[in-house]
Design a protein around this motif. Structure first.
Motif, PDB file in Angstrom:
ATOM      1  N   ASP A  78       0.854  -1.186   0.000  1.00 28.90           N
ATOM      2  CA  ASP A  78       0.000   0.000   0.000  1.00 28.90           C
ATOM      3  C   ASP A  78       0.894   1.242   0.000  1.00 28.90           C
ATOM      4  OD1 ASP A  78      -1.055   0.062   3.542  1.00 28.90           O
ATOM      5  OD2 ASP A  78       0.865   0.490   2.616  1.00 28.90           O
ATOM      6  N   TYR A  79       0.266   2.401  -0.110  1.00 26.68           N
ATOM      7  CA  TYR A  79       1.010   3.642  -0.294  1.00 26.68           C
ATOM      8  C   TYR A  79       1.998   3.893   0.834  1.00 26.68           C
ATOM      9  CZ  TYR A  79       1.895   8.654  -0.352  1.00 26.68           C
ATOM     10  OH  TYR A  79       2.507   9.877  -0.330  1.00 26.68           O
ATOM     11  N   VAL A  80       1.547   3.703   2.064  1.00 26.24           N
ATOM     12  CA  VAL A  80       2.408   4.029   3.204  1.00 26.24           C
ATOM     13  C   VAL A  80       3.602   3.082   3.250  1.00 26.24           C
ATOM     14  CG1 VAL A  80       2.499   4.133   5.723  1.00 26.24           C
ATOM     15  CG2 VAL A  80       0.524   5.031   4.531  1.00 26.24           C
ATOM     16  N   ALA A  81       3.347   1.796   3.059  1.00 28.76           N
ATOM     17  CA  ALA A  81       4.439   0.821   3.111  1.00 28.76           C
ATOM     18  C   ALA A  81       5.431   1.073   1.985  1.00 28.76           C
ATOM     19  CB  ALA A  81       3.875  -0.593   3.033  1.00 28.76           C
ATOM     20  N   SER A  93       6.006   3.951   0.317  1.00 32.49           N
ATOM     21  CA  SER A  93       6.733   5.213   0.554  1.00 32.49           C
ATOM     22  C   SER A  93       7.839   4.995   1.572  1.00 32.49           C
ATOM     23  CB  SER A  93       5.805   6.289   1.101  1.00 32.49           C
ATOM     24  OG  SER A  93       4.696   6.459   0.288  1.00 32.49           O
ATOM     25  N   THR A  94       7.508   4.248   2.624  1.00 37.01           N
ATOM     26  CA  THR A  94       8.502   4.027   3.677  1.00 37.01           C
ATOM     27  C   THR A  94       9.669   3.210   3.146  1.00 37.01           C
ATOM     28  OG1 THR A  94       6.672   4.034   5.240  1.00 37.01           O
ATOM     29  CG2 THR A  94       8.783   3.244   6.050  1.00 37.01           C
ATOM     30  N   MET A 130      12.154   5.263   1.274  1.00 39.71           N
ATOM     31  CA  MET A 130      12.747   6.400   1.982  1.00 39.71           C
ATOM     32  C   MET A 130      13.569   5.988   3.195  1.00 39.71           C
ATOM     33  SD  MET A 130       9.430   8.874   1.826  1.00 39.71           S
ATOM     34  CE  MET A 130      10.041  10.141   2.875  1.00 39.71           C
TER      35      MET A 130
END
Lengths: 564, 318
Positions: A71-74, A76-77, A80
């Protein structure tokens, strides 16, 4: 004994033969394996399908691909945070927002080596002194045409080196109701969910409230909270700014009636007379000065990146102020003038002490008071927000605005199709466009979007670190399938990082190669890659890291140079 | 007393497990709140503000300390006390659950009596088949079909939400006690009934079938009592016991499934809050919501035990 010796000799011979065969067939070489991150189906079915398409194509070249759907959060993390070598490539996107029209955000955030590292925005880890030079030069170049040539050169170089490769730019399709309002106005990057639309709409029936359907609630009513972009979109209707971005993406005067450039770092601003906050207090230069200082003092996340360009604001009189920048900043009107709200000093000054808070971000701000075209009505959390037209605004709206929350995209679509809402924010999926076109109660508008959806290489690790590998794989992207099958024609092939819809800044000479696996194979072979007996692509047997020479960036065979 | 202590231990275990579970989820909560273009120092500032830069053990102790003081923390995304957010959303889920399960069990009782009265006839077989058919599809599919046909195509019901936007009433009574709310409640309740009906209905039917053959029922028939009286007073009442025992488990499990239902119907309840919290890594909200659900399940179980004792005089608690 003789038999044992013969047997041993036979085994040795077979072993030698196998080893020789393995050496000749490349079985002792290291296969190229990629870990590719892309969005899960539930998060973004389009990018998920793009990820699968890339995987399929790369596997045809013999690359072993391990795909991770996140998902987006996973996701992105992962790109980064440490370990920054846990992935080979990823798919991401930069949605179209007016503040992203200025090229600096695309170039410096994505390619400047100063932004490499944990939490950095240069996710690929790409580092080039030449490109850094171009990026930093354009950031302070006040001559627009000269700046553009620097921006074009940076795009050209980034495209040649392909640390990231655009996949597609969408066409933003939205549906709105027919027969209830007239004057629907689309804006670059936003479609019909924009302030100009709301200012232009005229009701055709007795109901003057335009209903907007959205998936996500605003979460907070404090204008200082960014909340992933949801809050600012609404707060721009309640709070005014010195400038606003018009429908073509150009900054125009709003609270500022005029401005004059005194020097490269000083701007004299004259406010529009007669402006009032929604509680009746006048808007003065002191409120503007207070606002810029406030965003700087508290380092308000997301806004601080822009606010810190301002060294200071001097109040000349009630309607005049002089703004001094830290350095020449060509994007000042697009960002500094258009993003920092004018806060009422009489409310915000001392609020933190009065409310006994640690930060102004902690204030619930139950009744936001601004000077924008709409006044805050109410917020029923998880259900709706209601804004009333501010008839004292210099361009008074003729409609009120209702922001309704439906928790899933299908419900938003059905609400517009069924007449429960007048328009929506999220773009329609290709299959929804066809259905909307059959509905006589709605009209579909399609506009080019300047968002960019791309895949990137992690240039910290092999094979992404090898520029020749990246250039070869540039021929292994099935753009036709992505644009015509996945997006059903409602997109156009990836070009530059600054999308063609961003006409002034996009380099029109950028051409990414078409799918050609034979060319990809030839380039890989020329770069020393081999295939083993199992058809797996393997690293060169004697590996050496390729260096490129600045100013002599190699091109793909047959590609026209940017100067031609 | 022992039940209360067990309940408290259960709640503590839920709190600790949910704390750890969500910290193990991949993803940094700040990426959900803030743009990926944000410079590292600004991101770090936000992380420090929420204590996310502290060691896990320190975060856990801080969490337990707040819990003992009755505080569930502050939402990362909404920056409001979690207890406020859950307080707004919980009544919506409780109302949906109460009406949904209330109707389900009422219908189960009525239909099971009809089935028993017509046992081994086409009525009994047809209702059994319908029950099993209705239980087969997942609840989100049932919800989507109801919205597509009854709301979108026929316009008999709204697409979602709890009230028609712009409703004039204020306050709790104004919010819930009107026809508009009932109209919005109808489809989600219908989905709950369709999905949940088969289990209590078939359980009750089978229990009643067993009791039909029992000695006390034979005695009642011999006494000349009417069949309806036998069914209501002797068969049904005794058959309710297993239903109540299973109800507490069913309701507890189903509350978790409400997340899906609330998502489909845009119903602003506790389940939807959990879905939103997980996707945005809003740990405090999700921890608080799971804790609350755990407490609800423990309470429902306690109520079931008490009801059991009330219905069956043979049962006493020491």
């Amino acid at each position: 004994m003789k038999r044992a010796v013969n047997l041993a000799a036979l085994v040795l011979a077979i072993g030698l033969l196998v080893t020789q065969t393995a050496t000749v067939s490349g079985d002792d070489l290291k296969p190229v394996e990629l870990t590719v991150l892309y969005q899960s189906t539930s998060w973004d079915p389009i990018r998920n399908e793009c990820g699968r398409t890339l995987t399929r194509t790369w596997e045809e070249l013999g690359i072993t691909v391990k795909a991770e759907e996140l998902d987006y959060v996973a996701l992105s993390t992962r790109i980064m945070k440490e370990p920054l070598d846990s992935f080979s490539a990823w798919i991401f996107g930069l949605v179209a927002r007016p503040e992203y029209l200025d090229p600096d955000i695309h170039l410096s955030q994505r390619f400047d080596s100063a932004n490499v590292g944990v939490d950095g925005t240069n996710f690929s880890g790409f580092s080039s002194a030449y490109l850094d030079g171009l990026i930093r030069a354009q950031r302070v170049e006040m001559d627009r045409d000269k700046r553009r040539s620097e921006v074009w050169a940076a795009q050209d170089y980034a495209t040649q080196e392909v640390p990231m490769q655009p996949l597609y730019h969408v066409q933003n399709a939205q549906a709105h109701s027919v027969g209830r309002f007239d004057g629907w106005t689309s804006m670059i990057g936003y479609g019909v969910y924009n302030v100009w639309n709301l200012l232009n709409l005229t009701p055709l029936t007795a109901d003057s409230t335009v209903r907007f359907a959205q998936v996500t609630d605003i979460g907070v009513s404090n204008p200082l909270n960014y909340n992933n972009g949801l809050t600012p979109d609404l707060m721009r209707l309640v709070y005014d700014t010195l400038a606003r971005i018009n429908t073509d993406g150009v900054p125009v005067r709003s609270a500022a009636q005029s401005w004059e450039t005194v020097s490269d770092t000083e701007i004299l601003v004259h406010l529009r007379p007669g402006m009032r906050f929604h509680d009746g207090n006048p808007v003065t230069a002191r409120d503007v000065a207070f606002s810029y200082n406030y965003f700087n003092q508290w380092k308000i996340p997301e806004f601080y990146t822009v606010a810190k360009q301002v060294q200071g604001v001097e109040v000349i009189d009630d309607l005049t102020l002089k703004m001094t920048l830290v350095q020449p900043y060509p994007a000042v009107y697009q960002t500094v003038f258009a993003q920092i709200y004018i806060l009422p000093q009489h409310i915000w000054d001392g609020m933190v002490e009065r409310e006994k808070l640690a930060s102004p971000l902690d204030w619930s701000c139950p009744n936001p008071v601004g000077s924008g075209p709409f006044k805050w009505g109410y917020w029923r959390t998880g259900q709706e927000v209601y804004l009333e037209a501010n008839t004292d605004y210099y361009w008074p709206p003729k409609v009120n605005f209702r922001f309704m929350i439906f928790k899933n995209p299908e419900a938003v679509f059905m609400a517009v199709m069924g007449g429960e809402a007048d328009f929506h924010e999220r773009r329609l999926l290709p299959e929804q466009i066809a259905e909307a076109r059959k509905n006589a109660k709605v009209e579909v508008t399609i506009a080019a979007d300047f968002g960019v959806y791309y895949f990137g290489w992690n240039t910290r690790v092999l094979p992404g670190r090898d520029s020749l590998f990246r250039k070869a794989i540039a021929y292994a992207v099935d753009y036709d399938f992505i644009v015509n099958v996945v997006l059903k024609g409602y997109a156009y092939k990836g070009a530059s990082f600054i999308a063609p819809a961003n006409k002034y800044w996009s380099n029109p000479f950028i051409r990414l190669p078409e799918l050609n696996l034979d060319t990809a194979r030839s380039l890989l072979a020329a770069a020393g890659y081999q295939w083993n007996s199992r058809g797996q692509l393997c690293y060169p047997s004697e590996w050496e890291l390729r260096e490129y020479r600045f100013g002599d960036a190699p091109q793909w065979p047959g590609q026209p140079s940017a100067q031609e | 007393m022992r039940r209360c202590v067990t309940g408290l231990i259960t709640v503590f275990a839920i709190a600790s497990i949910t704390f750890l579970l969500f910290r193990l989820l991949p993803g940094d909560p700040t990426t959900a709140m803030l743009s990926p273009m944000l410079p590292p120092d600004e991101r770090q500032q936000v992380r420090a503000e929420f204590g996310l830069d502290r060691p896990l053990s320190e975060q856990y102790l801080f969490y337990l300390r707040n819990l003992l003081r009755g505080e569930l923390g502050r939402s990362f995304a909404r920056r409001r006390p979690v207890i406020e957010i859950l307080g707004e959303r919980m009544p919506n889920t409780l109302i949906l659950a109460a009406v949904g399960f209330g109707l389900t069990y009422l219908l189960a009782i009525v239909l099971s009596v009809v089935m028993i009265a017509n046992i081994n006839t086409w009525i009994d077989s047809t209702l059994t088949a319908i029950c099993l058919l209705l239980r087969s599809p997942p609840v989100f599919w049932i919800g989507s079909m109801l919205i597509t046909f009854l709301a979108f195509r026929l316009r008999w019901f709204p697409i979602g939400n709890m009230r028609t936007a712009g409703y004039p009433e204020t306050g709790w009574l104004g919010m819930y006690c009107n026809w508009d709310f009932a109209w919005h409640l109808a489809l989600p309740v219908f989905a709950v009934v369709i999905y949940e009906l088969s289990f209590p209905l078939l359980l009750l039917r089978n229990a009643m079938m067993r009791h039909l053959m029992s000695d006390h029922v034979r005695t009642a028939r011999a006494k000349g009592l009417r069949e309806s009286t036998i069914l209501a007073r002797h068969v049904l009442r005794n058959s309710l016991l297993p239903l109540i025992a299973s109800a507490s488990i069913s309701i507890g499990l189903s509350l978790g499934g409400f997340a899906v239902l609330e998502f489909v119907f845009s119903w602003p309840g506790l389940g939807l809050t959990i879905v939103e919290g997980i996707s945005s890594r809003d740990y405090p909200v999700v921890q608080g919501a799971f804790l609350l659900m755990g407490v609800l399940v423990v309470l429902v179980s306690l109520v079931a035990d008490l009801l059991y004792a009330a219905l069956d005089p043979r049962i006493t608690y020491r």
